[in-house]
Design a protein around this motif. Structure first.
Motif, PDB file in Angstrom:
ATOM      1  N   LEU A  36       0.819  -1.215   0.000  1.00 48.57           N
ATOM      2  CA  LEU A  36       0.000   0.000   0.000  1.00 48.57           C
ATOM      3  C   LEU A  36       0.851   1.263   0.000  1.00 48.57           C
ATOM      4  O   LEU A  36       0.479   2.264  -0.628  1.00 48.57           O
ATOM      5  N   ASP A  39       1.870   1.755  -3.548  1.00 51.38           N
ATOM      6  CA  ASP A  39       0.677   2.102  -4.317  1.00 51.38           C
ATOM      7  C   ASP A  39       0.303   3.568  -4.096  1.00 51.38           C
ATOM      8  O   ASP A  39       0.029   4.303  -5.047  1.00 51.38           O
ATOM      9  N   TRP A  40       0.295   3.996  -2.841  1.00 52.50           N
ATOM     10  CA  TRP A  40      -0.050   5.387  -2.536  1.00 52.50           C
ATOM     11  C   TRP A  40       1.006   6.352  -3.068  1.00 52.50           C
ATOM     12  O   TRP A  40       0.675   7.473  -3.467  1.00 52.50           O
ATOM     13  N   ARG A  43      -0.030   7.000  -6.513  1.00 48.49           N
ATOM     14  CA  ARG A  43      -1.267   7.793  -6.574  1.00 48.49           C
ATOM     15  C   ARG A  43      -1.010   9.276  -6.298  1.00 48.49           C
ATOM     16  O   ARG A  43      -1.646  10.145  -6.891  1.00 48.49           O
ATOM     17  N   TRP A  77      -3.445  15.329  -4.626  1.00 48.44           N
ATOM     18  CA  TRP A  77      -4.516  14.428  -4.209  1.00 48.44           C
ATOM     19  C   TRP A  77      -5.833  15.062  -4.599  1.00 48.44           C
ATOM     20  O   TRP A  77      -6.260  16.076  -4.034  1.00 48.44           O
ATOM     21  N   PHE A  98      -1.351   7.718   4.472  1.00 47.20           N
ATOM     22  CA  PHE A  98      -2.417   7.243   3.589  1.00 47.20           C
ATOM     23  C   PHE A  98      -2.489   5.715   3.606  1.00 47.20           C
ATOM     24  O   PHE A  98      -3.575   5.133   3.689  1.00 47.20           O
ATOM     25  N   ALA A  99      -1.333   5.065   3.538  1.00 46.44           N
ATOM     26  CA  ALA A  99      -1.295   3.597   3.524  1.00 46.44           C
ATOM     27  C   ALA A  99      -1.817   3.018   4.837  1.00 46.44           C
ATOM     28  O   ALA A  99      -2.579   2.039   4.832  1.00 46.44           O
ATOM     29  N   CYS A 101      -3.915   4.424   6.953  1.00 47.78           N
ATOM     30  CA  CYS A 101      -5.354   4.665   7.011  1.00 47.78           C
ATOM     31  C   CYS A 101      -6.099   3.619   6.180  1.00 47.78           C
ATOM     32  O   CYS A 101      -7.087   3.032   6.634  1.00 47.78           O
ATOM     33  N   HIS A 102      -5.609   3.382   4.981  1.00 46.70           N
ATOM     34  CA  HIS A 102      -6.202   2.393   4.086  1.00 46.70           C
ATOM     35  C   HIS A 102      -6.142   0.996   4.716  1.00 46.70           C
ATOM     36  O   HIS A 102      -7.138   0.258   4.718  1.00 46.70           O
ATOM     37  N   GLU A 105      -8.596   0.596   7.583  1.00 52.67           N
ATOM     38  CA  GLU A 105      -9.955   0.374   7.083  1.00 52.67           C
ATOM     39  C   GLU A 105     -10.155  -1.063   6.634  1.00 52.67           C
ATOM     40  O   GLU A 105     -11.195  -1.663   6.894  1.00 52.67           O
ATOM     41  N   LYS A 106      -9.153  -1.608   5.949  1.00 55.28           N
ATOM     42  CA  LYS A 106      -9.248  -2.982   5.434  1.00 55.28           C
ATOM     43  C   LYS A 106      -9.235  -4.025   6.540  1.00 55.28           C
ATOM     44  O   LYS A 106      -9.957  -5.013   6.471  1.00 55.28           O
ATOM     45  N   TYR A 116      -1.080   4.603  12.908  1.00 58.35           N
ATOM     46  CA  TYR A 116      -1.486   5.821  12.205  1.00 58.35           C
ATOM     47  C   TYR A 116      -1.384   7.021  13.151  1.00 58.35           C
ATOM     48  O   TYR A 116      -0.807   8.050  12.807  1.00 58.35           O
TER      49      TYR A 116
END
Length: 137
Positions: A36, A39-40, A43, A77, A98-99, A101-102, A105-106, A116
């Motif tokens: 992640l 990935d972020w 992004r 963003w 960001f990672a 937080c993501h 959530e998952k 975080y």
């Protein structure tokens, strides 16, 4: 900074100790968490093409990752309209936030949520705090 706040220190993890960092801080979610982060990075910085990342530990038991040997980055963003330049360290903190937080959530894992908040506390003291906090808002 008020007298009740403590200054949080960061330390780069030596290469020979990197292998244990993500399992220690992310537990069984370490592989997904690392993925992640990258990935972020893509992004938030459209010019990101990979590379070596440094790992940092924090004195409040947090951690983050930041790209090595990278100058300033133009971070965008679209979800909050953020668009500005930041240094590689601030970019790494932003991406890791960001990672995390993501990932929180998952997984709904309280440890990830705590990671975080530990990093967010450090980000608020960073020299580029204004940019980091605007980017994650």
């Amino acid at each position: 900074m008020s007298t009740t706040e403590r200054k949080i220190a960061s330390a780069v993890v030596p290469d020979e100790l990197r292998l244990n960092v993500l399992p220690r801080y992310l537990g069984r979610h370490y592989f997904a968490g690392e993925s992640l982060v990258y990935d972020w990075a893509g992004r938030l910085d459209r010019s990101y093409e990979g590379g070596h990342w440094d790992f940092f530990t924090l004195s409040n038991d947090g951690f983050y990752m930041a790209p090595s040997n990278q100058g300033r980055v133009h971070v965008r963003w679209h979800m909050n309209g953020y668009s500005d330049m930041m240094g590689a360290d601030a970019f790494g903190i932003t991406v890791t936030l960001f990672a995390l937080c993501h990932l929180a959530e998952k997984t709904e894992d309280d440890t990830i949520v705590e990671r975080y908040h530990q990093l967010r506390e450090y980000a608020a003291q960073h020299v580029e705090a204004a940019n980091i906090l605007r980017a994650i808002d």
